[in-house]
Each structure stands twice: as C-alpha cells, then as structure tokens.
Motif scaffolding. Structure first.
Motif, PDB file in Angstrom:
ATOM      1  N   ASP A 133     -49.667  48.886 -39.654  1.00 44.58           N
ATOM      2  CA  ASP A 133     -50.679  49.950 -39.635  1.00 44.58           C
ATOM      3  C   ASP A 133     -51.018  50.329 -41.074  1.00 44.58           C
ATOM      4  O   ASP A 133     -50.570  51.349 -41.580  1.00 44.58           O
ATOM      5  N   ASN A 134     -51.825  49.486 -41.718  1.00 50.02           N
ATOM      6  CA  ASN A 134     -52.094  49.710 -43.133  1.00 50.02           C
ATOM      7  C   ASN A 134     -52.924  50.957 -43.417  1.00 50.02           C
ATOM      8  O   ASN A 134     -52.812  51.541 -44.479  1.00 50.02           O
ATOM      9  N   ASN A 135     -53.739  51.423 -42.470  1.00 50.31           N
ATOM     10  CA  ASN A 135     -54.500  52.650 -42.698  1.00 50.31           C
ATOM     11  C   ASN A 135     -53.596  53.870 -42.769  1.00 50.31           C
ATOM     12  O   ASN A 135     -53.831  54.790 -43.551  1.00 50.31           O
ATOM     13  N   THR A 136     -52.536  53.882 -41.966  1.00 57.15           N
ATOM     14  CA  THR A 136     -51.582  54.991 -42.006  1.00 57.15           C
ATOM     15  C   THR A 136     -50.797  54.957 -43.317  1.00 57.15           C
ATOM     16  O   THR A 136     -50.614  55.991 -43.968  1.00 57.15           O
ATOM     17  N   LEU A 137     -50.349  53.782 -43.711  1.00 54.88           N
ATOM     18  CA  LEU A 137     -49.625  53.648 -44.976  1.00 54.88           C
ATOM     19  C   LEU A 137     -50.527  54.028 -46.144  1.00 54.88           C
ATOM     20  O   LEU A 137     -50.108  54.742 -47.057  1.00 54.88           O
ATOM     21  N   ARG A 138     -51.773  53.587 -46.115  1.00 50.24           N
ATOM     22  CA  ARG A 138     -52.714  53.912 -47.188  1.00 50.24           C
ATOM     23  C   ARG A 138     -52.925  55.419 -47.270  1.00 50.24           C
ATOM     24  O   ARG A 138     -52.961  55.993 -48.360  1.00 50.24           O
ATOM     25  N   ALA A 139     -53.046  56.087 -46.124  1.00 51.26           N
ATOM     26  CA  ALA A 139     -53.211  57.543 -46.115  1.00 51.26           C
ATOM     27  C   ALA A 139     -51.996  58.215 -46.739  1.00 51.26           C
ATOM     28  O   ALA A 139     -52.125  59.131 -47.555  1.00 51.26           O
ATOM     29  N   HIS A 140     -50.816  57.756 -46.357  1.00 52.37           N
ATOM     30  CA  HIS A 140     -49.583  58.329 -46.912  1.00 52.37           C
ATOM     31  C   HIS A 140     -49.525  58.124 -48.430  1.00 52.37           C
ATOM     32  O   HIS A 140     -49.186  59.050 -49.180  1.00 52.37           O
ATOM     33  N   MET A 141     -49.874  56.935 -48.883  1.00 54.41           N
ATOM     34  CA  MET A 141     -49.854  56.649 -50.316  1.00 54.41           C
ATOM     35  C   MET A 141     -50.859  57.518 -51.068  1.00 54.41           C
ATOM     36  O   MET A 141     -50.564  58.048 -52.138  1.00 54.41           O
ATOM     37  N   MET A 142     -52.045  57.703 -50.500  1.00 50.78           N
ATOM     38  CA  MET A 142     -53.065  58.526 -51.146  1.00 50.78           C
ATOM     39  C   MET A 142     -52.624  59.982 -51.200  1.00 50.78           C
ATOM     40  O   MET A 142     -52.816  60.670 -52.206  1.00 50.78           O
ATOM     41  N   LEU A 143     -52.013  60.473 -50.127  1.00 49.74           N
ATOM     42  CA  LEU A 143     -51.535  61.858 -50.123  1.00 49.74           C
ATOM     43  C   LEU A 143     -50.464  62.061 -51.186  1.00 49.74           C
ATOM     44  O   LEU A 143     -50.453  63.089 -51.882  1.00 49.74           O
ATOM     45  N   GLU A 144     -49.566  61.098 -51.333  1.00 48.29           N
ATOM     46  CA  GLU A 144     -48.540  61.187 -52.379  1.00 48.29           C
ATOM     47  C   GLU A 144     -49.183  61.205 -53.766  1.00 48.29           C
ATOM     48  O   GLU A 144     -48.789  61.975 -54.639  1.00 48.29           O
ATOM     49  N   LEU A 145     -50.177  60.357 -53.961  1.00 47.53           N
ATOM     50  CA  LEU A 145     -50.883  60.311 -55.241  1.00 47.53           C
ATOM     51  C   LEU A 145     -51.572  61.635 -55.537  1.00 47.53           C
ATOM     52  O   LEU A 145     -51.431  62.197 -56.629  1.00 47.53           O
ATOM     53  N   LEU A 146     -52.301  62.167 -54.566  1.00 49.35           N
ATOM     54  CA  LEU A 146     -53.031  63.417 -54.781  1.00 49.35           C
ATOM     55  C   LEU A 146     -52.074  64.568 -55.064  1.00 49.35           C
ATOM     56  O   LEU A 146     -52.339  65.403 -55.925  1.00 49.35           O
ATOM     57  N   GLU A 147     -50.961  64.614 -54.345  1.00 46.93           N
ATOM     58  CA  GLU A 147     -49.999  65.681 -54.605  1.00 46.93           C
ATOM     59  C   GLU A 147     -49.462  65.573 -56.025  1.00 46.93           C
ATOM     60  O   GLU A 147     -49.375  66.553 -56.752  1.00 46.93           O
ATOM     61  N   ARG A 148     -49.120  64.357 -56.444  1.00 50.50           N
ATOM     62  CA  ARG A 148     -48.550  64.175 -57.784  1.00 50.50           C
ATOM     63  C   ARG A 148     -49.562  64.497 -58.874  1.00 50.50           C
ATOM     64  O   ARG A 148     -49.211  64.995 -59.933  1.00 50.50           O
ATOM     65  N   LEU A 149     -50.839  64.250 -58.629  1.00 51.30           N
ATOM     66  CA  LEU A 149     -51.863  64.562 -59.619  1.00 51.30           C
ATOM     67  C   LEU A 149     -52.089  66.059 -59.779  1.00 51.30           C
ATOM     68  O   LEU A 149     -52.672  66.486 -60.767  1.00 51.30           O
ATOM     69  N   THR A 150     -51.617  66.864 -58.824  1.00 51.89           N
ATOM     70  CA  THR A 150     -51.885  68.305 -58.883  1.00 51.89           C
ATOM     71  C   THR A 150     -51.016  69.053 -59.866  1.00 51.89           C
ATOM     72  O   THR A 150     -51.271  70.212 -60.157  1.00 51.89           O
ATOM     73  N   TYR A 151     -49.975  68.440 -60.405  1.00 53.66           N
ATOM     74  CA  TYR A 151     -49.086  69.180 -61.294  1.00 53.66           C
ATOM     75  C   TYR A 151     -48.559  68.325 -62.431  1.00 53.66           C
ATOM     76  O   TYR A 151     -48.622  67.116 -62.406  1.00 53.66           O
ATOM     77  N   GLU A 152     -48.067  69.038 -63.428  1.00 54.45           N
ATOM     78  CA  GLU A 152     -47.346  68.428 -64.539  1.00 54.45           C
ATOM     79  C   GLU A 152     -45.932  68.983 -64.504  1.00 54.45           C
ATOM     80  O   GLU A 152     -45.750  70.189 -64.365  1.00 54.45           O
ATOM     81  N   GLU A 153     -44.944  68.120 -64.602  1.00 54.71           N
ATOM     82  CA  GLU A 153     -43.567  68.593 -64.609  1.00 54.71           C
ATOM     83  C   GLU A 153     -43.219  69.096 -65.992  1.00 54.71           C
ATOM     84  O   GLU A 153     -43.674  68.563 -66.989  1.00 54.71           O
ATOM     85  N   LYS A 154     -42.425  70.160 -66.028  1.00 57.07           N
ATOM     86  CA  LYS A 154     -41.949  70.679 -67.300  1.00 57.07           C
ATOM     87  C   LYS A 154     -40.878  69.759 -67.830  1.00 57.07           C
ATOM     88  O   LYS A 154     -40.129  69.165 -67.065  1.00 57.07           O
ATOM     89  N   GLU A 155     -40.803  69.651 -69.139  1.00 53.94           N
ATOM     90  CA  GLU A 155     -39.772  68.780 -69.729  1.00 53.94           C
ATOM     91  C   GLU A 155     -38.563  69.569 -70.132  1.00 53.94           C
ATOM     92  O   GLU A 155     -38.527  70.698 -70.309  1.00 53.94           O
TER      93      GLU A 155
END
Length: 155
Positions: A133-155
C-alpha cells in the motif's frame, strides 16, 4: 483551594521542568504514582498538551525500560502552515499529490531545490513498489516530513 484539575497540575509540573531543561524523560507509571492518578491520565496530558504545534516533540519507548521523552522545540516561521498542510493529507497520498505538496514547499522557500529533488526521489512509486500500500506509506512519510519541517531542535 486549588481549582486546577489533575491534568493542569501535571502539565504545569512538566512545563516547569522544561523551563530549566529543554528535554525530560519520564516514566508513565512513576508519574502516575507521584500524582496519585492512573497512567492514562499521564498519556492524556502528554497527547493533548505537548504537541508539535504547541512547541513540543514527544518520543516514547515501550516495554520494561520504556520512557517518554518530551523535548522543547522552536517552531519555524512556517510552522502553522505546515501543520495545516499535514492535517489536510489524510491516510493516503498519491504520487501526484506528494509532488504538488513538495512543489509548493519549494515555491514557499521552505525547502530548497536539492531537498525537493531528494524527497521526490523517495516518494516516487519506484522505490515504493515493494510495499503493498504505497499511498499509505507515502502519506505517512509526508506527514513525518511536514512535522519535522515545523521546528528546529535546540542544541
């Protein structure tokens, strides 16, 4: 008399610690014992009051040595836009829709051209062919990407 409910008290306690340290690790059962509540109360607080849009990233490891890690993050300039975009995806994402989202992220200067091309390579049908089910996997991957793009981690 304190009018705050248990969820407010737990939230306040965790946020006080996060003011000092930008990351904490807790054990759900220990927190429940400390606050004389059920472990699901701790889950509720973490799941509703420590989200990416609120400036927190939560990681967990289940099992005997399990923990819940809460990290204070800095939302980037486009954080709200990215969260809204993620909410619009749903449980499946076609290759064309993924390409459209990445194109918009590039046009909005959230990702650069090289990043767009690398991500496109990963989200194409070809590398996902072995997945049923590549559409489900693609959705999951995109959601992970979008979440990660929303923040910067403090060092």
């Amino acid at each position: 008399m304190d009018n705050r409910n248990m969820s407010d008290i737990i939230e306040s306690y965790l946020k006080e610690i996060l003011e000092i340290n930008h990351e904490i690790e807790i054990r759900r059962s220990e927190m429940a014992t400390q606050f004389d509540c059920v472990p699901s109360q701790i889950n509720y607080v973490i799941n509703t009051r420590f989200t990416v849009p609120q400036g927190y990233k939560v990681e967990s490891k289940r099992g005997g040595g399990g923990y819940i890690r809460i990290v204070k993050i800095n939302l980037v300039q486009h954080g709200n836009y990215l969260v809204h975009l993620a909410e619009s995806i749903g449980s499946e994402l076609t290759e064309n829709d993924a390409f459209a989202i990445l194109k918009q992220l590039y046009l909005d200067e959230i990702i650069d051209f090289r990043e767009k091309e690398i991500i496109l390579t990963l989200l194409r049908n070809k590398p996902l062919l072995s997945v049923s089910d590549n559409n489900t996997l693609r959705a999951h991957m995109m959601l992970e990407l979008l979440e990660r793009l929303t923040y910067e981690e403090k060092e």
